[in-house]
Design a protein around this motif. Structure first.
Motif, mmCIF file in Angstrom:
data_model
loop_
_atom_site.group_PDB
_atom_site.id
_atom_site.type_symbol
_atom_site.label_atom_id
_atom_site.label_comp_id
_atom_site.label_asym_id
_atom_site.label_seq_id
_atom_site.Cartn_x
_atom_site.Cartn_y
_atom_site.Cartn_z
ATOM 1 N N THR A 1 0.819 -1.205 0.000
ATOM 2 C CA THR A 1 0.000 0.000 0.000
ATOM 3 C C THR A 1 0.852 1.255 0.000
ATOM 4 N N PRO B 1 -0.843 2.092 6.479
ATOM 5 C CA PRO B 1 -2.157 1.911 5.851
ATOM 6 C C PRO B 1 -3.304 1.818 6.831
ATOM 7 N N GLY C 1 3.256 1.401 5.009
ATOM 8 C CA GLY C 1 3.033 1.754 3.629
ATOM 9 C C GLY C 1 4.353 2.062 2.944
ATOM 10 N N THR D 1 4.842 0.595 -4.913
ATOM 11 C CA THR D 1 3.583 -0.112 -4.693
ATOM 12 C C THR D 1 3.266 -0.944 -5.927
#
Length: 671
Positions: A371, A376, A432, A471
Motif C-alpha cells: 500500500t 495503511p 506503507g 507499490t
C-alpha cells in the motif's frame, strides 16, 4: 472511408444522443431535399424531438424507403458534421455489447467517438495534417512473426504467457520484453495489409509499446489515450477512420476504434482492473474484444505474465488456444515460508535483507509493497480496534508520520474518538510505501532509496545502484533490469476481501518478477499457502486450473455470469419476476439462481441506503442474452415512469429507487 448515402431513400433512421434508456432505439426522420445528396450514414445531425423548436443531436444509422410510423415524419434539421464518424462495424459492436450488458448503445458510442473538434476536423478534411506514418520503414518479419500474423488474420484466438525480462531497443530505451513481442505481432499483421488494435491498461504500457514500434521503424502509430488533449484524441481518431491499415494503440476504449480491414485485436494484461469500464454499461475491454472479433472475423490475442481467470476459462473450453512453449521466467526463491511479518525484526527477514545489501551495490533492487502512504491502518491505541472515519465510515490511515486521515474521503482524523472504548489516541499498524522508505533509509544507510507510488510516480530508473520501493503496479522499469526483486506483504495482499485476491496477487508478483535482469532473482519475503507456492515453483498453470475448478463448484465468475440488480424493493421484485421462470426448466441444472435481497450499501460499503435493496443474479452463459433482454425491458419501463405514475410519483431515472443494472461486475462478491 466511403459511407452509405441516402441513394433516393426518403427516411433516415437515427439514434438520438441521450442517456435515457427508453429512447435507446432508432427514430425515423424524413430527409429534406436540400440534404439528400449530402447526408451519409454515420454523420452527426440535429433533429427536432418532441417539438419543432427543440433540437437534439443524433447519429444517422441507416436509410430506408419508408417508415412504419403512421403519421407525418419530422425532418432532419441540419447536418452537424460532413464527416461520418460512426462506421457500420462500430455500430454493430456498440449495439451488441450494449445488449449483452442490458445497456444503451449511445453510452458505448460516447466511449467510442471522441468529442468533435471543429478546427481539427477541418484540417483533416483539407489534408493539411502531416501523417507521422509517411516515413515508416517496411517491417522485416521473421518466420515466427509471419506465422503468428497468418493465424491472427485468419481469425485465430490465442493466449500467450509473455516471458520475463526487459529488453533494450535499438533506440537505447529499455522496455518490457512483452512490448516488443506485441509490437512485432502488430507489425506482422499490418504488413499483411490489415489493421491491428492493441489495448493496454495504462499510459506507461502505451509508452513502452510506442517505443517498441518506433524502434522497429513504425512511428505512424495511432494513439488513443485518455491523457491526450481533446484535439489530439480527435485527430488520432480521424486518422483511424482513414481507409488504410493502421496500428492503433490505446486504453480500454480503443477497442471501439474504427479500423480499416481489421486483422487482429491484441490485449495486454486483461486481468488488470483498469480495463473494466467504470461507466455504464460497464463493459470490460476483453468482452468487447471478444464480441468484435466474432463479428468481424479478426484474430484475437491475449498476452500477459499471468493469465486471467476469464481467459483461463476460454482456454479450457477450447475457445482460445494457449501457446505450446513455456515462457522464460525469473528465478524465484522464498526467504522462509514459515515466517510471518511479526516473526522478524525490521521490514524484511534477514535472508531478504542480505540479498538487498548485496545486490543494491551492483545495481537497482526493487522492493514491492502492498500500500502507499505512511501506515495503511490506524487503530485505537487503547483497545486496538480499527479506526473509522466519522464522515464516511472509511478506514483511517497515516499519510505521513503523525498525520492521520480517511483513506476514502481524505477527512482529517483529528479530533477522533473510538466508538468502542472512547479512546482518543491513534497508533500505526502496518507499513506503507513512505514508512518503508523511512525504515530502509535507516536499515540500509549506504543505499540510495527511491520511492515510486501513486503520488510519486517513476516510469524508469537508471542502472546505478539503488533501492526502489514501489507499490504494486507502480514499479518503474530499470535499465538492464533489477538485480533483485523483493516482494513484501504477501499475507496482507492475500487477505484482501476479494474473490480475486489470489488471482490479483499472482498477477502483481509475476509483473514485478518480470522486471528483473536475465541473471537476477525474485525473493518472496514471507507468506505461504497454495498461491505463494504456485508462484515460487512456477506451477501457475495448475493453480489457475484448480482455481477455475473451485469457482465452477461454487458458481462464482467466470464459471457463471452475474448481474447485480439495485433499486427500490418493488422495482427489484418486478425485475426478479421477469426472469424467475428461467430457473425452473430443470431443477437438477441450476441455470439461474438469485442471492438476496439485501439492503444496498453506499459508496463506503458500510452504511446502508434507506429503502434501497440489491440482489445478485447468477446465470449460465447460454441464458445471458435472454436475461439481459428481460431485465432491460423492466428497466426501460421503470425509467419511462409507467409504474411510478400509477402511484402518483414523478417518472424518470432521478428517483432514488429507480432500477440499476450491472452485468459482470468483477467486485460484486468483494467484502
Amino acid at each position: 472511408m466511403t459511407a452509405e448515402g441516402a441513394a433516393g431513400r426518403r427516411v433516415a433512421r437515427i439514434l438520438l444522443d441521450t442517456s435515457l434508456p427508453q429512447l435507446d432505439h432508432l427514430f425515423d426522420y424524413a430527409i429534406p431535399g436540400e440534404l439528400a445528396d449530402e447526408i451519409r450514414a454515420g454523420q452527426r445531425v440535429r433533429v427536432p424531438f418532441r417539438s419543432q423548436n427543440r433540437k437534439s443531436f443524433g447519429t444517422v444509422i441507416e436509410f430506408t424507403e419508408q417508415s412504419d410510423f403512421g403519421g407525418e415524419l419530422a425532418q432532419i434539421a441540419e447536418i452537424v458534421s460532413p464527416l461520418p464518424t460512426l462506421t457500420p462495424e462500430v455500430w454493430r459492436l456498440a449495439r451488441a455489447v450494449a445488449d449483452r450488458a442490458a445497456g444503451s448503445a449511445g453510452d458505448i458510442l460516447r466511449l467510442a467517438i471522441p468529442t468533435r473538434q471543429v478546427r481539427v476536423e477541418k484540417q483533416h478534411l483539407a489534408g493539411t495534417v502531416p501523417d507521422p506514418g509517411e516515413h515508416d520503414t517496411p517491417f522485416e518479419a521473421e518466420e515466427a512473426d509471419t506465422e503468428l500474423a497468418g493465424l491472427l488474420t485468419g481469425g485465430a484466438r490465442l493466449a500467450i504467457d509473455a516471458s520475463h525480462g526487459p529488453v533494450r531497443l535499438g533506440t537505447g530505451e529499455w522496455v518490457g520484453g512483452w512490448s516488443l513481442q506485441l509490437a512485432r505481432a502488430a507489425l506482422a499483421v499490418h504488413a499483411e495489409g490489415r489493421s491491428a488494435i492493441v489495448v493496454l491498461p495504462d499510459y506507461r504500457d502505451l509508452d513502452q509499446l510506442r517505443d517498441a514500434l518506433a524502434s522497429l521503424g513504425h512511428a505512424g502509430v495511432v494513439r488513443l489515450d485518455a491523457r491526450q488533449s481533446k484535439g489530439e484524441r480527435y485527430a488520432a481518431f480521424l486518422r483511424a477512420l482513414d481507409p488504410e491499415p493502421r496500428i492503433i494503440i490505446g486504453n480500454r476504449s480503443a477497442v471501439y476504434a474504427p479500423a480499416h480491414e481489421l486483422g487482429a485485436i491484441l490485449i495486454w494484461d486483461d486481468g488488470d482492473p483498469v480495463l473494466a469500464e467504470p461507466l455504464a454499461p460497464y463493459v470490460h475491454a476483453r468482452d468487447a474484444a471478444l464480441v468484435r472479433a466474432g463479428q468481424s472475423g479478426a484474430g484475437l490475442l491475449f498476452a500477459a505474465h499471468s493469465r486471467s481467470a476469464e481467459v483461463q476459462r476460454l482456454v479450457e473450453i477450447g475457445y482460445v488456444q494457449a501457446q505450446r512453449h513455456p515462457p522464460r521466467r525469473t528465478r524465484v526463491v522464498h526467504a522462509d515460508a514459515s515466517m510471518t511479518p511479526d516473526a522478524f525484526a525490521g521490514r524484511v527477514p534477514e535472508f531478504a535483507a542480505r540479498i538487498i545489501r548485496q545486490e543494491s551495490r551492483r545495481g537497482p533492487v526493487l522492493v514491492q509493497v502492498a500500500t502507499p502512504g505512511y501506515a495503511p491502518v490506524a487503530v485505537c491505541a487503547s483497545c486496538g480496534d480499527a479506526a473509522r472515519c466519522r464522515a464516511c465510515a472509511g478506514p483511517i490511515g497515516f499519510r505521513s508520520a503523525g498525520v492521520a486521515a480517511c483513506r476514502w474521503c481524505g477527512e482529517p482524523a483529528r479530533p477522533w474518538q473510538c466508538g468502542t472504548c472512547d479512546g482518543t489516541a491513534l497508533t500505526e499498524r502496518g507499513m506503507g510505501s513512505q514508512r518503508t522508505v523511512e525504515q530502509f533509509e535507516r536499515q540500509f544507510s549506504d543505499a540510495r532509496v527511491l520511492l515510486s507510488d501513486g503520488e510519486h510516480p517513476r516510469e524508469r530508473v537508471d542502472a546505478r545502484p539503488a533501492l526502489v520501493v514501489a507499490t504494486r503496479g507502480a514499479e518503474p522499469i530499470a535499465a538492464g533490469g533489477y538485480r533483485a526483486v523483493v516482494l513484501l506483504d504477501a499475507e496482507r495482499l492475500l487477505g484482501i476481501e476479494s474473490l480475486r485476491a489470489a488471482e490479483d496477487c499472482l498477477r502483481w508478483w509475476e509483473n514485478a518478477a518480470a522486471l528483473a535482469a536475465p541473471d537476477g532473482q525474485c525473493v518472496m519475503a514471507s507468506g505461504g499457502g497454495p498461491t505463494v507456492q504456485a508462484f515460487v515453483t512456477g506451477r501457475t498453470e495448475e493453480w489457475r486450473s484448480a482455481e477455475l475448478h473451485d469457482r465452477h463448484a461454487l458458481r462464482y465468475p467466470p464459471a457463471v455470469r452475474v448481474a447485480s440488480v439495485t433499486g427500490g424493493a418493488a422495482e427489484v421484485e418486478r425485475a426478479l419476476a421477469s426472469i424467475r421462470d428461467l430457473g425452473a426448466q430443470d431443477p437438477a441444472v441450476p441455470g439461474i439462481d438469485v442471492l438476496g435481497q439485501v439492503p444496498a450499501r453506499g459508496p463506503s460499503g458500510y452504511e446502508q441506503v434507506p429503502g434501497i435493496v440489491r440482489l445478485i443474479v447468477r446465470f449460465d452463459y447460454g441464458l445471458g442474452a435472454e436475461i439481459a433482454r428481460r431485465l432491460r425491458g423492466v428497466l426501460v419501463a421503470d425509467a419511462a415512469g409507467s409504474s411510478a405514475r400509477t402511484r402518483g410519483r414523478p417518472p424518470g431515472r432521478a428517483r432514488p429507487e429507480a432500477l440499476r443494472l450491472r452485468f459482470d461486475d468483477r467486485g460484486v462478491f468483494d467484502g
